[in-house]
Write an enzyme that holds these catalytic residues in place. Structure first.
Site: not given
Length: 120
Positions: A42, A45
């Protein structure tokens, strides 16, 4: 410096046992717990991770935990995590709030709100 060696850092939970242990310790301490539900693939993230580490240094009275949703699927299902990153705010076993997405301002403001209410 008083407190545990884990103070001021984000604690990664790699097993369900470690997760349960950290959550229980956090709940017993009556501290605010911020859980970062993340994933290695991600992008947002990875973008927010250094900011979260800075917040952990700044708010040493808060417990910061990190859970990889692929590593601990059952935990992310238990918490109904549908997008990454999702930040969950917990105190004494009660879900207070969620911030979905790499929203630095909202993340910091939510922490400040609960830290301020705890010390009021």
């Amino acid at each position: 410096m008083a407190g545990s060696s884990e103070e001021g850092q984000v604690i990664s939970c790699h097993t369900v046992d470690a997760w349960n242990d950290q959550l229980q310790k956090g709940n017993q301490s009556k501290k605010l717990i911020v859980v970062d539900f993340t994933a290695s693939w991600c992008g947002p993230c990875r973008f927010i991770a250094p900011f979260l580490a800075e917040l952990a240094k700044k708010f040493t009275s808060v417990v910061f935990l990190k859970v990889d949703v692929d590593e601990l699927k059952s935990v992310s299902q238990d918490w109904a995590i549908e997008a990454m990153p999702t930040f969950v705010f917990v105190k004494e076993g009660t879900l207070l709030s969620k911030v979905v997405g790499a929203k630095k301002d909202e993340l910091q403001q939510t922490i400040e709100k609960y830290v301020a209410s705890a010390s009021a």
